[in-house]
Design a protein around this motif. Structure first.
Motif, mmCIF file in Angstrom:
data_model
loop_
_atom_site.group_PDB
_atom_site.id
_atom_site.type_symbol
_atom_site.label_atom_id
_atom_site.label_comp_id
_atom_site.label_asym_id
_atom_site.label_seq_id
_atom_site.Cartn_x
_atom_site.Cartn_y
_atom_site.Cartn_z
ATOM 1 N N GLY A 145 17.000 -19.907 -47.999
ATOM 2 C CA GLY A 145 17.592 -21.120 -47.436
ATOM 3 C C GLY A 145 19.074 -21.234 -47.731
ATOM 4 N N ILE A 146 19.417 -21.126 -49.018
ATOM 5 C CA ILE A 146 20.817 -21.292 -49.409
ATOM 6 C C ILE A 146 21.676 -20.171 -48.841
ATOM 7 C CG2 ILE A 146 22.390 -21.159 -51.375
ATOM 8 C CD1 ILE A 146 21.216 -23.872 -51.167
ATOM 9 N N SER A 147 21.176 -18.926 -48.905
ATOM 10 C CA SER A 147 22.025 -17.833 -48.435
ATOM 11 C C SER A 147 22.275 -17.964 -46.941
ATOM 12 C CB SER A 147 21.425 -16.471 -48.781
ATOM 13 O OG SER A 147 20.203 -16.302 -48.122
ATOM 14 N N SER A 148 21.261 -18.437 -46.190
ATOM 15 C CA SER A 148 21.537 -18.563 -44.755
ATOM 16 C C SER A 148 22.495 -19.720 -44.478
ATOM 17 C CB SER A 148 20.253 -18.684 -43.938
ATOM 18 O OG SER A 148 19.310 -19.461 -44.582
ATOM 19 N N VAL A 149 22.380 -20.794 -45.250
ATOM 20 C CA VAL A 149 23.344 -21.887 -45.052
ATOM 21 C C VAL A 149 24.765 -21.392 -45.340
ATOM 22 C CG1 VAL A 149 24.179 -24.078 -45.979
ATOM 23 C CG2 VAL A 149 21.761 -23.797 -45.459
ATOM 24 N N ILE A 174 23.627 -18.220 -53.179
ATOM 25 C CA ILE A 174 25.069 -18.353 -52.949
ATOM 26 C C ILE A 174 25.726 -16.972 -52.959
ATOM 27 C CG2 ILE A 174 27.220 -19.134 -54.016
ATOM 28 C CD1 ILE A 174 25.676 -21.696 -54.845
ATOM 29 N N VAL A 175 25.373 -16.179 -53.985
ATOM 30 C CA VAL A 175 25.951 -14.830 -54.077
ATOM 31 C C VAL A 175 25.589 -14.023 -52.834
ATOM 32 C CG1 VAL A 175 25.882 -12.657 -55.356
ATOM 33 C CG2 VAL A 175 25.992 -14.823 -56.588
ATOM 34 N N LEU A 176 24.303 -14.065 -52.489
ATOM 35 C CA LEU A 176 23.817 -13.308 -51.328
ATOM 36 C C LEU A 176 24.509 -13.783 -50.052
ATOM 37 C CD1 LEU A 176 21.573 -11.179 -51.561
ATOM 38 C CD2 LEU A 176 20.066 -12.792 -50.413
ATOM 39 N N GLY A 177 24.631 -15.094 -49.924
ATOM 40 C CA GLY A 177 25.246 -15.668 -48.728
ATOM 41 C C GLY A 177 26.711 -15.263 -48.601
ATOM 42 N N SER A 228 28.168 -13.133 -45.560
ATOM 43 C CA SER A 228 29.211 -13.622 -44.661
ATOM 44 C C SER A 228 30.434 -12.716 -44.736
ATOM 45 C CB SER A 228 29.572 -15.080 -44.956
ATOM 46 O OG SER A 228 29.883 -15.254 -46.300
ATOM 47 N N TYR A 229 30.635 -12.096 -45.924
ATOM 48 C CA TYR A 229 31.725 -11.130 -46.046
ATOM 49 C C TYR A 229 31.462 -9.942 -45.116
ATOM 50 C CZ TYR A 229 34.848 -7.630 -48.006
ATOM 51 O OH TYR A 229 35.806 -6.672 -48.156
ATOM 52 N N ALA A 230 30.218 -9.439 -45.175
ATOM 53 C CA ALA A 230 29.854 -8.292 -44.346
ATOM 54 C C ALA A 230 30.038 -8.632 -42.869
ATOM 55 C CB ALA A 230 28.412 -7.884 -44.629
ATOM 56 N N LEU A 231 29.560 -9.811 -42.469
ATOM 57 C CA LEU A 231 29.666 -10.209 -41.065
ATOM 58 C C LEU A 231 31.125 -10.340 -40.636
ATOM 59 C CD1 LEU A 231 26.788 -12.788 -40.601
ATOM 60 C CD2 LEU A 231 27.092 -10.600 -39.446
ATOM 61 N N ALA A 232 31.950 -10.920 -41.541
ATOM 62 C CA ALA A 232 33.363 -11.097 -41.204
ATOM 63 C C ALA A 232 34.032 -9.738 -41.011
ATOM 64 C CB ALA A 232 34.067 -11.888 -42.301
ATOM 65 N N VAL A 233 33.668 -8.784 -41.896
ATOM 66 C CA VAL A 233 34.258 -7.455 -41.793
ATOM 67 C C VAL A 233 33.821 -6.789 -40.486
ATOM 68 C CG1 VAL A 233 34.207 -5.120 -42.755
ATOM 69 C CG2 VAL A 233 34.567 -7.093 -44.257
ATOM 70 N N SER A 237 34.088 -20.655 -48.491
ATOM 71 C CA SER A 237 34.147 -22.100 -48.355
ATOM 72 C C SER A 237 33.688 -22.741 -49.658
ATOM 73 C CB SER A 237 33.253 -22.536 -47.205
ATOM 74 O OG SER A 237 33.010 -23.899 -47.305
ATOM 75 N N THR A 238 34.644 -23.221 -50.432
ATOM 76 C CA THR A 238 34.311 -23.824 -51.725
ATOM 77 C C THR A 238 33.395 -25.017 -51.533
ATOM 78 O OG1 THR A 238 36.671 -23.508 -51.991
ATOM 79 C CG2 THR A 238 35.450 -24.203 -53.916
ATOM 80 N N SER A 239 33.689 -25.781 -50.497
ATOM 81 C CA SER A 239 32.883 -26.986 -50.291
ATOM 82 C C SER A 239 31.437 -26.599 -50.006
ATOM 83 C CB SER A 239 33.453 -27.810 -49.146
ATOM 84 O OG SER A 239 33.437 -27.067 -47.956
ATOM 85 N N ALA A 240 31.234 -25.513 -49.239
ATOM 86 C CA ALA A 240 29.859 -25.098 -48.938
ATOM 87 C C ALA A 240 29.151 -24.651 -50.205
ATOM 88 C CB ALA A 240 29.865 -23.968 -47.915
ATOM 89 N N VAL A 241 29.880 -23.941 -51.079
ATOM 90 C CA VAL A 241 29.273 -23.460 -52.324
ATOM 91 C C VAL A 241 28.883 -24.635 -53.207
ATOM 92 C CG1 VAL A 241 29.725 -22.211 -54.464
ATOM 93 C CG2 VAL A 241 30.418 -21.224 -52.278
ATOM 94 N N ILE A 242 29.811 -25.576 -53.369
ATOM 95 C CA ILE A 242 29.537 -26.734 -54.219
ATOM 96 C C ILE A 242 28.385 -27.552 -53.627
ATOM 97 C CG2 ILE A 242 30.463 -28.934 -55.054
ATOM 98 C CD1 ILE A 242 33.211 -27.493 -55.202
ATOM 99 N N LEU A 243 28.452 -27.737 -52.321
ATOM 100 C CA LEU A 243 27.411 -28.514 -51.650
ATOM 101 C C LEU A 243 26.043 -27.853 -51.833
ATOM 102 C CD1 LEU A 243 27.406 -31.069 -49.854
ATOM 103 C CD2 LEU A 243 27.090 -29.538 -47.933
ATOM 104 N N SER A 244 25.999 -26.522 -51.680
ATOM 105 C CA SER A 244 24.735 -25.808 -51.842
ATOM 106 C C SER A 244 24.176 -26.044 -53.233
ATOM 107 C CB SER A 244 24.925 -24.309 -51.665
ATOM 108 O OG SER A 244 25.547 -24.052 -50.468
#
Lengths: 250, 406
Positions: B31-35, B347-350, B354-359, B368-375
């Motif tokens: 759940g968290i990694s996909s978010v 969070i780590v996995l996510g 997202s790094y892999a996808l961006a590359v 996104s710090t806010s996404a990490v904190i929110l998660s």
């Protein structure tokens, strides 16, 4: 030595089962002095389990007075009762009730975890000491499934004495054990009793009750007898068992 | 019962059932990694849009001819001739919020150099057009006002045209190519800009003096478009107002009548693109959030089973002096530990995902710090929320019954 640890006066306990009232205890009075080794006997339905629950502060009487170590347990909150159990009572159960996959030492530490005034270092020391007292100094890091029934019950006894309670309450503590192991456990109880521990032992087995120095018998919610008993030495009985086994029959 | 002991007890209880704890956690991890991944992808694509728009110039203001209705008949933009070169001069002289302004003529033409030929887009503008569109010279020079006056046959060419028309080690500067039938001298080349967000190749461009395109190629007296730069992004809206007032006056448009032109800013383009990508991100994140809820229900389910399975343990703990609140906190602690550890792994996995996808997509990678904190907050909340009911159930057990439970 004649200081009363437990005092019970005209204790009654009524259960509401559907529309019927069941009187489990119908006005029981007795007291247990410091250093006594008492067995509470009775067949099933005699009220001994109810008696044990009340003595152990797991249940409260409908009426009557119960003082433990001079403190009345009537009108106490659940948390107060929990604290009394934590500081003043040691339980030994028929089915040991050890935490699975947890070492003997950690099992013995358990009551002290719920006592904030005991530091973790002191907790460990006291647990070690308790295990030494029950003769399991070399089994501290064993988990229950690595221990025999008798050893498991010894761990349970160590857990019951680790908080230095005013009374040890044993509920059919030998019920799951064979005769020889039962006697060994009783011998341990006698040993603890000699060291000054007060013990109340609930059982329905007469031969187990013979190891105690006072027998209270309940029937239908009344005490029918309360007498001194010339306690047998469990050690001696174990020796007798050995002799029987070693003597060739026929 | 202090909090340290509590965490220790909860941790030990979980460790007694490692596999179960792991599987329970897995729901939260997924759940968290996909978010995190979805938010990450969203932010990356947002950043990449911003990037490309700013490459085009965030201050860019475009004035286009408006579609009009004449006696009830709608006309296409191509037939509207409302913008003239004198409008450009008017804006250049009177707009204080515009730093540069240029007429724009657009044509598509065959561009030929010897054996090579290419169908490219030709753009005519004044000397400021390159600056407005944020093109930079790679080699050579821009054309001059003098070239504009003389309808000079000179051109600055984009990277794609250089590649299509010239061999690799040939310097295009000074060479003569043909645009349609007209010979044109290459005087400059542009630095590559890549594709824009629409997928158009921004390097497929040939810029000439607008007079050359207007008179020699198109032969028209109106301009296709006016492009300008606002002094800064903040005053873009003011610049738009100013242009509207000036052009309405120049075109003698009565109050209440429709404009015969349209002014658009790059900010509007940006908003449009962002709203599309934002919608996708929201949708994907919502789906991911559902999987987080499912993960939470997984925790609740397991905690329920645990409470039933450990009834006897609960009875024992109560009989040796645990308060109801201690039991409640223990089980709550267990579910919070499960969800927090699961959340951390997630969070780590996510972030990795997202790094892999961006590359892979060639987009900038943004944490996104806010996404990490929110998660993290969501994890803790999930643990407490879904752990509460089972924990409450455990704490409300009667020790006598719990001890007898088989």
């Amino acid at each position: 030595m004649n200081q009363a640890i437990l005092q019970i006066e005209n204790l009654r306990r009524v259960f509401q089962v559907g529309s019927e009232e069941v009187h489990a205890l119908k006005g029981v009075s007795f007291s247990i002095n410091k250093g006594e080794f008492v067995s509470i006997m009775g067949s099933s339905g005699s009220g001994k389990s109810t008696m044990l629950n009340i003595l152990g502060c797991l249940d409260t009487p409908t009426s009557g007075e119960y003082l433990i170590d001079g403190v009345s347990v009537r009108e106490r909150s659940k948390n107060d009762l929990a604290d009394i159990r934590n500081r003043k009572i040691g339980f030994v159960f028929q089915s040991y009730n050890l935490l699975a996959r947890t070492t003997a030492l950690e099992n013995v530490e358990l009551p002290l975890i719920y006592n904030n005034s005991v530091s973790s270092r002191e907790r460990r020391e006291r647990a070690k000491h308790a295990l030494e007292m029950v003769g399991l100094a070399d089994r501290m890091s064993h988990t229950p499934n690595q221990l025999s029934g008798g050893q498991q019950q010894r761990v349970a006894i160590a857990r019951a004495i680790v908080n230095d309670p005013v009374i040890i309450l044993a509920d059919e503590a030998t019920g799951n054990l064979d005769t020889k192991t039962s006697y060994e456990i009783m011998s341990l109880f006698q040993e603890l009793n000699e060291k000054g521990k007060t013990i109340a032992f609930v059982t329905h087995e007469t031969d187990i009750a013979m190891f105690t120095s006072r027998i209270i018998t309940l029937r239908d919610g009344h005490i029918i007898s309360d007498s001194k008993n010339e306690a047998l030495s469990a050690m001696a009985e174990i020796q007798k068992l050995k002799n029987i086994n070693e003597t060739p029959q026929g | 019962m202090n909090i340290f002991n509590l965490i220790k007890i909860a941790y030990k209880s979980l460790m007694r059932n490692k596999m179960r704890a792991f599987l329970t956690m897995l729901g939260i991890v997924i759940g968290i990694s996909s978010v995190i991944t979805m938010v990450g992808v969203g932010e990356s694509s947002q950043a990449s849009i911003n990037n490309q728009v700013s490459q085009m110039g965030t201050n860019l203001i475009m004035v286009q001819r408006a579609r009009m209705r004449e006696r009830g008949v709608a006309t296409g933009r191509d037939n509207v001739q409302s913008l003239k070169v004198k409008d450009v001069d008017l804006l250049a002289d009177n707009c204080k919020y515009l730093s540069a302004v240029s007429p724009v003529f657009q044509a598509s033409s065959q561009i030929i150099n010897g054996n090579y030929n290419w169908s490219g887009s030709v753009m005519g503008g004044n000397t400021e057009l390159m600056g407005i569109r944020k093109f930079e010279l790679a080699t050579g020079s821009n054309f001059t006002d003098d070239d504009i006056k003389k309808y000079a046959k000179v051109a600055v060419i984009g990277h794609t045209i250089v590649e299509e028309l010239f061999d690799e080690n040939v310097d295009p500067i000074g060479k003569t190519i043909r645009v349609g039938n007209m010979p044109v001298k290459v005087i400059g080349t542009l630095k590559p800009k890549g594709e824009n967000q629409m997928g158009d190749d921004q390097d497929d461009i040939l810029i000439m003096p607008y007079t050359t395109v207007q008179k020699r190629i198109l032969g028209i007296d109106f301009v296709h478009m006016i492009m300008g730069s606002a002094v800064s992004e903040d005053v873009a809206d003011k610049a738009v107002e100013e242009i509207e007032v000036l052009l309405r006056g120049a075109h003698k448009i009565k109050d209440g009548a429709a404009d015969d032109f349209e002014v658009r800013t790059q900010a509007e383009m940006l908003e449009m693109m962002s709203s599309i990508s934002g919608m996708m991100t929201t949708l994907l994140t919502a789906i991911a959030a559902i999987s987080l809820i499912v993960g939470g229900i997984g925790i609740m389910n397991i905690m329920y089973v645990t409470v039933t399975e450990r009834t006897k343990e609960i009875g024992l703990r109560m009989s040796i002096g645990a308060h109801n609140s201690s039991i409640l906190l223990q089980f709550l602690c267990e579910s919070v530990i499960l969800s927090l550890i699961g959340g951390l792994i997630g969070i780590v996995l996510g972030l990795l995902l997202s790094y892999a996808l961006a590359v892979i997509q060639g987009m900038p990678y943004i944490v996104s710090t806010s996404a990490v904190i929110l998660s993290f907050v969501v994890c803790a909340a999930t643990g407490i929320f879904f752990g509460w009911y089972p924990a409450k159930k455990a704490a409300s057990l009667d020790p006598i019954n719990a001890l007898r439970y088989e």
